[in-house]
Design an enzyme around this catalytic site. Sequence first.
Site, PDB file in Angstrom:
ATOM      1  N   ARG A 170       0.825  -1.223   0.000  1.00  0.00           N
ATOM      2  CA  ARG A 170       0.000   0.000   0.000  1.00  0.00           C
ATOM      3  C   ARG A 170       0.855   1.268   0.000  1.00  0.00           C
ATOM      4  O   ARG A 170       0.446   2.305  -0.543  1.00  0.00           O
ATOM      5  CB  ARG A 170      -0.942  -0.008   1.209  1.00  0.00           C
ATOM      6  CG  ARG A 170      -2.059   1.055   1.142  1.00  0.00           C
ATOM      7  CD  ARG A 170      -3.085   0.810   2.241  1.00  0.00           C
ATOM      8  NE  ARG A 170      -4.243   1.677   2.099  1.00  0.00           N
ATOM      9  CZ  ARG A 170      -4.501   2.764   2.836  1.00  0.00           C
ATOM     10  NH1 ARG A 170      -3.636   3.129   3.784  1.00  0.00           N
ATOM     11  NH2 ARG A 170      -5.584   3.480   2.649  1.00  0.00           N
ATOM     12  N   ILE A 197      -7.273   7.515  -1.149  1.00  0.00           N
ATOM     13  CA  ILE A 197      -7.155   6.061  -1.192  1.00  0.00           C
ATOM     14  C   ILE A 197      -8.001   5.547  -0.034  1.00  0.00           C
ATOM     15  O   ILE A 197      -7.913   6.069   1.084  1.00  0.00           O
ATOM     16  CB  ILE A 197      -5.683   5.599  -1.069  1.00  0.00           C
ATOM     17  CG1 ILE A 197      -5.574   4.066  -1.143  1.00  0.00           C
ATOM     18  CG2 ILE A 197      -5.015   6.134   0.174  1.00  0.00           C
ATOM     19  CD1 ILE A 197      -4.129   3.558  -1.185  1.00  0.00           C
ATOM     20  N   SER A 198      -8.860   4.577  -0.287  1.00  0.00           N
ATOM     21  CA  SER A 198      -9.829   4.146   0.711  1.00  0.00           C
ATOM     22  C   SER A 198      -9.179   3.466   1.911  1.00  0.00           C
ATOM     23  O   SER A 198      -8.073   2.917   1.830  1.00  0.00           O
ATOM     24  CB  SER A 198     -10.847   3.185   0.087  1.00  0.00           C
ATOM     25  OG  SER A 198     -11.630   3.841  -0.880  1.00  0.00           O
ATOM     26  N   GLN A 199      -9.904   3.492   3.009  1.00  0.00           N
ATOM     27  CA  GLN A 199      -9.521   2.782   4.229  1.00  0.00           C
ATOM     28  C   GLN A 199      -9.293   1.303   3.905  1.00  0.00           C
ATOM     29  O   GLN A 199     -10.082   0.680   3.200  1.00  0.00           O
ATOM     30  CB  GLN A 199     -10.664   2.940   5.230  1.00  0.00           C
ATOM     31  CG  GLN A 199     -10.528   2.178   6.518  1.00  0.00           C
ATOM     32  CD  GLN A 199     -11.802   2.266   7.345  1.00  0.00           C
ATOM     33  OE1 GLN A 199     -12.776   2.903   6.934  1.00  0.00           O
ATOM     34  NE2 GLN A 199     -11.810   1.628   8.498  1.00  0.00           N
ATOM     35  N   PRO A 200      -8.214   0.690   4.390  1.00  0.00           N
ATOM     36  CA  PRO A 200      -7.935  -0.724   4.083  1.00  0.00           C
ATOM     37  C   PRO A 200      -9.096  -1.675   4.377  1.00  0.00           C
ATOM     38  O   PRO A 200      -9.368  -2.577   3.583  1.00  0.00           O
ATOM     39  CB  PRO A 200      -6.719  -1.028   4.959  1.00  0.00           C
ATOM     40  CG  PRO A 200      -6.006   0.278   5.061  1.00  0.00           C
ATOM     41  CD  PRO A 200      -7.099   1.314   5.135  1.00  0.00           C
TER      42      PRO A 200
END
Length: 247
Positions: free
Chosen positions: A70, A96-99
């Site tokens: 990431r 970038i989205s939350q994992p």
Amino acid sequence: MKPSTPHSLLRIATLALALLYATTATADPFAPQRADMVKEIAAVAASAGAQVGRDAIEPRVMTVMGQVPRHEFVPEQQKLYAYENRPLPIGYGQTISQPYIVALMTDLMMVKPGDAVLEIGTGSGYQAAVLAKLARAVYTIEIIEPLGRQACDRLKRLAYRQVACKVGDGYYGWDEHAPYDAIVVTAAASHVPPPLIRQLKPGGRMVIPVGAQFLTQYLLLVEKAADGSVSTRQILPVRFVPLVGKH
């Protein structure tokens, strides 16, 4: 020569594991952070189980979340925070989205090795990289040209060869490669785009956040039955940047 005792064998095994970990950490200094991220995803999934309807992410998805770097998909000044379970800015007003959300959306699609997947909103390319390790082919569209070009170059540099990139309005999908076994939309739409429903294969699944930018948005699971009928299910409240385009 004295035979090895159980205690000495245990010590040898422990030393070997320590050496292996040290070697891995040297080769990939982010590996421990990625492992911690995966543990946190598992913990969040367990706590959200009652709301989502499942208390664990599929093992294949979790394995991939532990593999994709990431930190390669965030700006240099954000690398320190790359494995925190939160969204991060990537420029041009995008994130970038939350994992956990990436893992959940991927899990809900139930991607199989032979599948073709369409992604609307390439962003940094991280979601496409995750999907590339699970599917046969990933087609991804980004409307913001500089962001799309950067993501495409990044995916090529990192050898995600299953990913094809395009700059364009994702609302209309990518008809050339349809139908798709799964579709994921990484920006919030006011409604489920009809072109994407048409491009979803019977038996396929679409995961999309729906709702206005400053009001409640819900992550929806859209399923298309073998007869072409469509059903939707709300999964949980989310917050995404809006889906933009001429629509």
